[in-house]
Design an enzyme around this catalytic site. Structure first.
Site, PDB file in Angstrom:
ATOM      1  N   SER A 144       0.855  -1.194   0.000  1.00 12.00           N
ATOM      2  CA  SER A 144       0.000   0.000   0.000  1.00 12.00           C
ATOM      3  C   SER A 144       0.885   1.235   0.000  1.00 12.00           C
ATOM      4  CB  SER A 144      -0.904   0.016   1.234  1.00 12.00           C
ATOM      5  OG  SER A 144      -1.552   1.275   1.366  1.00 12.00           O
ATOM      6  N   TYR A 183      -1.397  -0.711  10.056  1.00 12.28           N
ATOM      7  CA  TYR A 183      -1.435  -0.934   8.609  1.00 12.28           C
ATOM      8  C   TYR A 183      -0.168  -0.410   7.950  1.00 12.28           C
ATOM      9  CZ  TYR A 183      -3.721  -1.431   4.027  1.00 12.28           C
ATOM     10  OH  TYR A 183      -4.062  -1.808   2.744  1.00 12.28           O
TER      11      TYR A 183
END
Length: 255
Positions: A146, A159
């Site tokens: 990501s 994350y």
């Protein structure tokens, strides 16, 4: 130097895409199958997985099957890889979001999320790489990272940490597996209008933010993730390894 046509086709190869019953994982699976690969979809719920597989086979005419297992269950994952036989392409896509910051996220909760995103990807990569070595065949491993792994965001500590670790794992695996001809790369999506992000995609404030924060000024369409995955899985990308490629509409390059 020899020349020839660039080959993006994947005929005769088998790809396993984890977390592929919806969202970006489903689009990656669809793209790989469309390029000629036999694709194994994965999810924890066998019923939902079976419905998705049936839909892709019947509606799209794609060569797909399913393998229901939890990637964090090491024994089940290992058994699944063994049962599937020759896997040429692995896409480590499983992951979930826990939008909490350092004041709320306990160390054990961080460890649990790292297990889903990072340790499970390592375990599956190791199992697939072992099979490739036994066959003497080079393969492709693609990790789904990501842009948050490169940028960081307030209130999203786990994350960002997991995805940064996945990019590091990508480089380490590329070095270890390079001598065998297997390539390892990461794809780093930006803001995509998936079901998970539906609430944000419908928020006018997010739309205004994206118009100034990204070069293309919009949300990504889920199908737009498939192209880079097909390229990295193909012979056209045989000299690309250890890279993290952002698919983000210019988010990481726009100031």
């Amino acid at each position: 130097m020899s020349g020839g046509a660039v080959d993006f086709t994947l005929g005769g190869r088998t790809a396993l895409v984890t977390g592929s019953v919806r969202g970006l994982g489903l689009e990656m699976a669809r793209g790989l199958a469309g390029a000629g690969a036999r694709v194994v979809l994965n999810g924890r719920d066998a019923v939902t997985l079976g419905e998705v597989v049936a839909r892709l086979r019947e509606d799209d005419g794609l060569d797909v099957t399913g393998a229901a297992f939890d990637v964090t269950d090491r024994e089940a994952a290992e058994e699944a890889v063994t049962a599937l036989g020759a896997i040429d392409i692995l896409v480590n896509n499983v992951g979930h979001r826990d939008r909490r910051g350092v004041e709320e996220m306990a160390p054990d909760e961080l460890s649990a999320l790292l297990d889903v995103h990072l340790t499970s990807a390592y375990a599956l990569s190791q199992a697939v790489a072992r099979g490739l070595a036994e066959r003497g065949t080079p393969g492709r491993i693609i990790n789904v990272s990501s842009v948050v792994g490169q940028l960081g965001r307030i209130g999203d500590v786990a994350y960002a940490t997991a995805k940064a670790g996945l990019d590091g794992l990508t480089r380490a695996l590329a070095a270890d597996l390079g001598p065998s001809g297997t390539t390892v790369n990461s794809v780093a999506p930006g803001t995509f209008a998936t079901d998970v992000n539906a609430e944000f995609a419908e928020d006018p404030e997010w739309g205004r933010w994206l118009r100034t924060r990204t070069a293309l000024g919009r949300w990504g369409r889920p199908a737009e993730i498939a192209g880079i995955v097909v390229v990295l899985a193909s012979d056209a990308a045989s000299f690309i390894t250890g890279q993290t490629i952002a698919v983000d509409g210019g988010m990481t390059t726009t100031f």
